[in-house]
Design a protein around this motif. Structure first.
Motif, PDB file in Angstrom:
ATOM      1  N   ALA A  47      -0.439 -33.215  84.712  1.00  0.00           N
ATOM      2  CA  ALA A  47       0.916 -33.711  84.480  1.00  0.00           C
ATOM      3  C   ALA A  47       1.293 -33.316  83.062  1.00  0.00           C
ATOM      4  O   ALA A  47       0.575 -33.629  82.113  1.00  0.00           O
ATOM      5  N   GLY A  48       2.390 -32.601  82.906  1.00  0.00           N
ATOM      6  CA  GLY A  48       2.743 -32.143  81.574  1.00  0.00           C
ATOM      7  C   GLY A  48       4.037 -31.353  81.537  1.00  0.00           C
ATOM      8  O   GLY A  48       4.706 -31.166  82.553  1.00  0.00           O
ATOM      9  N   ASP A  49       4.366 -30.880  80.362  1.00  0.00           N
ATOM     10  CA  ASP A  49       5.542 -30.056  80.114  1.00  0.00           C
ATOM     11  C   ASP A  49       5.160 -28.603  80.392  1.00  0.00           C
ATOM     12  O   ASP A  49       4.471 -27.964  79.598  1.00  0.00           O
ATOM     13  N   GLY A  50       5.618 -28.093  81.521  1.00  0.00           N
ATOM     14  CA  GLY A  50       5.237 -26.751  81.933  1.00  0.00           C
ATOM     15  C   GLY A  50       5.684 -25.655  80.999  1.00  0.00           C
ATOM     16  O   GLY A  50       5.049 -24.596  80.928  1.00  0.00           O
ATOM     17  N   SER A  51       6.756 -25.869  80.251  1.00  0.00           N
ATOM     18  CA  SER A  51       7.251 -24.828  79.350  1.00  0.00           C
ATOM     19  C   SER A  51       6.262 -24.525  78.239  1.00  0.00           C
ATOM     20  O   SER A  51       6.323 -23.467  77.617  1.00  0.00           O
ATOM     21  N   ARG A  52       5.328 -25.442  77.986  1.00  0.00           N
ATOM     22  CA  ARG A  52       4.311 -25.233  76.954  1.00  0.00           C
ATOM     23  C   ARG A  52       3.059 -24.557  77.514  1.00  0.00           C
ATOM     24  O   ARG A  52       2.153 -24.195  76.756  1.00  0.00           O
ATOM     25  N   GLY A  53       2.990 -24.425  78.834  1.00  0.00           N
ATOM     26  CA  GLY A  53       1.820 -23.812  79.449  1.00  0.00           C
ATOM     27  C   GLY A  53       0.597 -24.706  79.360  1.00  0.00           C
ATOM     28  O   GLY A  53       0.698 -25.929  79.250  1.00  0.00           O
ATOM     29  N   TRP A  54      -0.577 -24.058  79.359  1.00  0.00           N
ATOM     30  CA  TRP A  54      -1.846 -24.786  79.323  1.00  0.00           C
ATOM     31  C   TRP A  54      -2.763 -24.031  78.373  1.00  0.00           C
ATOM     32  O   TRP A  54      -3.659 -23.290  78.780  1.00  0.00           O
ATOM     33  N   LYS A  55      -2.520 -24.211  77.082  1.00  0.00           N
ATOM     34  CA  LYS A  55      -3.169 -23.418  76.043  1.00  0.00           C
ATOM     35  C   LYS A  55      -4.689 -23.488  76.110  1.00  0.00           C
ATOM     36  O   LYS A  55      -5.383 -22.489  75.861  1.00  0.00           O
TER      37      LYS A  55
END
Length: 231
Positions: free
Chosen positions: A130-138
């Motif tokens: 669950a997260g802000d997809g625009s930031r991706g998954w660094k």
């Protein structure tokens, strides 16, 4: 007409509409779309149409799912990032093609339902967050392939930076209430290369804080605990 007969009819339609990748067609055929469709729309599971799934989100029409998947050129060794889990249908199709699929959804209730479907279908190579997809998954980057199932004004820089050299990013670009175009972005030594793939219509990609609760990640496989790097 039975669901099985409707699925066969859909596969034939996808072939006629330009979906020629046999691996993609096989993945679509193996995933039961009816498992991702809200009960009131069950009879439309194999119609080529967009269906509502709640929270203002939609389940994309099969032709668009197949087109984006084909454009992504996924191979078994690939690590894929999906932005916008939604019902989980696109994730499930990708899971039949990739080594591992990482998927991010900002609506936790949708994500929980998708996780339940993955577990029921024994899709053990998906990792959810669950997260802000625009930031991706660094923490899990780089990715061989990235797919975005919501429209952005332009390519999110964070996603491009998390794409491996030689990798592909497929996403719709355009305003919420206007013309949108599907693009394939290639990361090359000379910089990004864009290819237009056609007109589409998606819900907008929303950046910023989540509706409520804290971010969380979870794997439906048995490779490790929550948040562990499974690359």
């Amino acid at each position: 007409m039975s669901l099985a007969a409707r699925k066969i009819r859909l596969i034939m339609y996808l072939r006629r509409s330009g979906i020629t990748d046999t691996a993609v067609l096989d993945a679509v055929e193996r995933i039961p779309r009816e498992a991702f469709v809200p009960q009131p729309f069950l009879d439309q599971a194999y119609e080529d149409r967009t269906l509502p799934i709640g929270h203002g989100q939609t389940l994309s029409q099969p032709q668009v799912v197949a087109l984006m998947t084909q454009a992504l050129r996924v191979e078994k060794r690939h690590k894929v990032l999906e932005i916008g889990t939604g019902s989980g249908y696109q994730t499930a199709v990708l899971s039949r093609l990739a080594r591992r699929v990482y998927t991010i959804e900002r609506h936790r209730s949708l994500l929980r339902e998708a996780e339940e479907r993955f577990a029921a279908l024994r899709l053990h190579n998906t990792v959810t967050k669950a997260g802000d997809g625009s930031r991706g998954w660094k923490e899990q980057a780089p990715f061989d392939r990235i797919i975005v199932t919501a429209a952005a004004d332009d390519v999110p820089q964070a996603l491009y930076e998390q794409l491996a050299n030689g990798g592909l990013l497929v996403l719709p670009i355009g305003p919420d209430r206007g013309d949108q175009e599907l693009y394939r972005i290639s990361r090359t030594e000379e910089g990004p290369r864009r290819e237009k793939l056609g007109d589409v219509r998606f819900v907008p990609l929303i950046a910023g804080a989540l509706p409520k609760e804290e971010d969380r990640s979870r794997s439906t496989g048995s490779a490790g605990p929550r948040g562990r790097n499974l690359a």
